[in-house]
Design a protein around this motif. Structure first.
Motif, PDB file in Angstrom:
ATOM      1  N   SER A   1       0.832  -1.214   0.000  1.00 59.13           N
ATOM      2  CA  SER A   1       0.000   0.000   0.000  1.00 59.13           C
ATOM      3  C   SER A   1       0.863   1.259   0.000  1.00 59.13           C
ATOM      4  O   SER A   1       0.605   2.205  -0.754  1.00 59.13           O
TER       5      SER A   1
ATOM      6  N   HIS B   1       2.575   1.763  -3.367  1.00 63.59           N
ATOM      7  CA  HIS B   1       1.697   2.334  -4.391  1.00 63.59           C
ATOM      8  C   HIS B   1       1.432   3.812  -4.138  1.00 63.59           C
ATOM      9  O   HIS B   1       1.550   4.633  -5.060  1.00 63.59           O
ATOM     10  N   GLU B   2       1.085   4.156  -2.883  1.00 56.82           N
ATOM     11  CA  GLU B   2       0.707   5.539  -2.563  1.00 56.82           C
ATOM     12  C   GLU B   2       1.870   6.511  -2.747  1.00 56.82           C
ATOM     13  O   GLU B   2       1.680   7.643  -3.180  1.00 56.82           O
TER      14      GLU B   2
ATOM     15  N   SER C   1      -3.959   0.320  -8.007  1.00 58.13           N
ATOM     16  CA  SER C   1      -3.220  -0.296  -6.905  1.00 58.13           C
ATOM     17  C   SER C   1      -3.152  -1.815  -7.047  1.00 58.13           C
ATOM     18  O   SER C   1      -2.190  -2.449  -6.611  1.00 58.13           O
TER      19      SER C   1
ATOM     20  N   THR D   1      -0.140  -2.660  -9.100  1.00 56.11           N
ATOM     21  CA  THR D   1       1.070  -2.464  -8.287  1.00 56.11           C
ATOM     22  C   THR D   1       1.279  -3.637  -7.350  1.00 56.11           C
ATOM     23  O   THR D   1       2.385  -4.195  -7.267  1.00 56.11           O
ATOM     24  N   SER D   2       0.224  -4.012  -6.620  1.00 61.04           N
ATOM     25  CA  SER D   2       0.337  -5.111  -5.655  1.00 61.04           C
ATOM     26  C   SER D   2       0.683  -6.432  -6.343  1.00 61.04           C
ATOM     27  O   SER D   2       1.481  -7.218  -5.825  1.00 61.04           O
TER      28      SER D   2
ATOM     29  N   TYR E   1       4.323  -6.269  -7.485  1.00 56.04           N
ATOM     30  CA  TYR E   1       5.127  -6.198  -6.255  1.00 56.04           C
ATOM     31  C   TYR E   1       5.282  -7.578  -5.620  1.00 56.04           C
ATOM     32  O   TYR E   1       6.401  -8.044  -5.350  1.00 56.04           O
TER      33      TYR E   1
ATOM     34  N   ALA F   1       2.105   5.811  -7.499  1.00 52.03           N
ATOM     35  CA  ALA F   1       1.048   6.762  -7.868  1.00 52.03           C
ATOM     36  C   ALA F   1       1.565   8.139  -8.288  1.00 52.03           C
ATOM     37  O   ALA F   1       1.017   8.734  -9.233  1.00 52.03           O
TER      38      ALA F   1
ATOM     39  N   GLN G   1      -4.915  -3.664  -1.212  1.00 56.22           N
ATOM     40  CA  GLN G   1      -5.862  -2.741  -1.847  1.00 56.22           C
ATOM     41  C   GLN G   1      -6.397  -1.703  -0.871  1.00 56.22           C
ATOM     42  O   GLN G   1      -6.962  -0.688  -1.280  1.00 56.22           O
TER      43      GLN G   1
ATOM     44  N   ASN H   1      -6.031   1.312   1.952  1.00 57.95           N
ATOM     45  CA  ASN H   1      -5.030   2.364   2.120  1.00 57.95           C
ATOM     46  C   ASN H   1      -4.258   2.191   3.423  1.00 57.95           C
ATOM     47  O   ASN H   1      -4.655   1.446   4.314  1.00 57.95           O
TER      48      ASN H   1
END
Length: 425
Positions: free
Chosen positions: A100, A103-104, A115, A118-119, A122, A108, A324, A326
């Motif tokens: 998380s 991604h943030e 996301s 990304t996950s 990752y 991003a 997924q 935040n």
């Protein structure tokens, strides 16, 4: 590899396995809220996020087994339940949190991607590295950690030497205990018992012929070096946050604050450097957690490589799903769990570091039982049942600081030692 070089490789690996999502985003906001009391917050944070994890590594150096060995003096059943609970927490909360945060803060700002993608990428990479676990020490210790440290010192150095040094007010009533409790959110005491086992197995894979005392010395010295590095980085990040108090809105969230600090210190290249820093720091932690969990489950099933692979795959799939949510949500969900499991972990670490003459099976058992009982009020308060627990917490020492378990556990530990010594006489 000579002894000194291996010591630094292991120290760098330990540093990187500990330094993940929480370690990066929590200290700056602590400093931002603490103002002139940043040093008190830093002291509390380093106590729970550096000293206790370091003792956990020293305990691993002494035991040279698995996490199961930490609690087996209480009882084999307790130790097994504790291990499964800790590993479930680890792959269910801090591991997905790394995705998380990546991604943030790492993806991003640079790419307009969901996301989920990304996950998926990752944890696909995490799985690839975990399946090549014999190379983990070299990959982390030689390649990833130096890059992480270089970027961190750049951010801290520019902030400390370029800001005016004027602090505003403090947002904490009890800065020291606020630092301790925020240190819980790094998961590093839990991380010590999880990734410590990864280090032990990795060292054994590379140095099968080494004697027990040689490995103990190697792990112990590497632990102290990693602890010193973590302490310097945390203190620097907390001070940096405190120096930036007048630069951002008071209600700024953790990830936005770190992004803002990076922009002010590293300029136009901030997004690129921060993305690299976040990705590396988070990735090494996720790799350590998934590897530690897979190692443990593999050991419970006659060292089956298939079980190792399936556990690693499950941990990565869970990471994709939980990733997924935040960062703020995952931190909020983690708090009640930490208020119960963290005190138990701290007590187990301390008991395993102390000389054996003070830590018989009975002492282990009663001290841990006491810790569990006196952690329950804080657990229920964190769930929102503060009114019902108020009358109980009023007569427990340190309960106002959410550390009501400390004094009872210490008293029971001392009484048990005195009583058993008299029985021996």
């Amino acid at each position: 590899m000579n002894a000194r070089k291996q010591q630094f490789v292991v120290a760098f690996a330990l540093f990187s396995l500990f330094f993940g999502a929480g370690n990066l985003i929590l200290p700056p906001q602590l400093g931002f809220k603490s103002g002139p009391f940043w040093w008190l917050v830093a002291l509390g944070f380093c106590l729970s996020a550096v000293l206790i994890p370091l003792l956990g590594i020293l305990a691993h150096a002494r035991l040279q087994g698995t996490m199961y060995d930490f609690g087996k003096k209480v009882s084999p059943t307790f130790s097994l339940v504790y291990c499964y609970l800790v590993y479930a927490i680890s792959i269910g909360l801090p591991s997905p949190r790394t995705a998380s945060v990546t991604h943030e803060m790492g993806v991003a700002p640079l790419f307009d991607t969901p996301s989920l993608l990304t996950s998926f990428v990752y944890f696909a990479l995490v799985f690839l590295f975990v399946m090549n676990r014999s190379k983990i020490l070299d990959i982390i210790g030689k390649l990833m950690t130096p890059a992480i440290i270089l970027i961190l010192f750049s951010i801290i150095g520019v902030a400390v030497f370029s800001m005016d040094g004027d602090f505003g007010g403090s947002g904490f009533t009890h800065p020291f205990s606020a630092g301790i409790l925020e240190g819980y959110q790094t998961f590093d005491a839990i991380g010590a018992v999880v990734v410590g086992g990864v280090i032990i197995i990795s060292i054994n894979l590379k140095n099968k012929a080494s004697a027990y005392h040689e490995k103990r010395k190697l792990i112990g010295r590497a632990g102290w070096l990693a602890g010193l590095g973590l302490c310097l980085i945390y203190t620097g990040l907390i001070l940096t946050g405190a120096l930036m108090q007048g630069e951002f809105a008071k209600d700024i969230n953790r990830t936005a604050l770190l992004s803002g600090i990076s922009l002010k210190t590293l300029g136009n290249t901030a997004n690129l450097f921060l993305s690299l820093l976040v990705s590396l720091a988070c990735f090494t932690t996720a790799m350590g957690i998934v590897t530690g969990t897979a190692d443990f489950v593999k050991g419970r099933f006659n060292d089956s490589q298939r079980v190792y692979m399936l556990t690693a795959l499950f941990g990565c799939i869970l990471g994709v799903l939980m990733g997924q949510f935040n960062v703020g949500y995952i931190i909020a969900v983690a708090l009640p769990v930490l208020m119960l499991i963290y005190p138990i972990t701290i007590v187990l670490i301390v008991l395993n570091v102390l000389p054996e003459k003070y830590t018989s099976k009975k002492i282990f058992r009663w001290t841990v039982i006491t810790t569990i009982l006196f952690s329950i009020p804080d657990f229920f308060v964190s769930l929102g049942f503060e009114e019902g627990m108020g009358s109980i917490k009023n007569w427990i020492p340190l309960s106002a600081f959410h550390m009501g378990w400390v004094v009872p556990a210490l008293v029971v530990f001392i009484i048990c030692n005195v009583f058993l010594k008299k029985q021996g006489d």
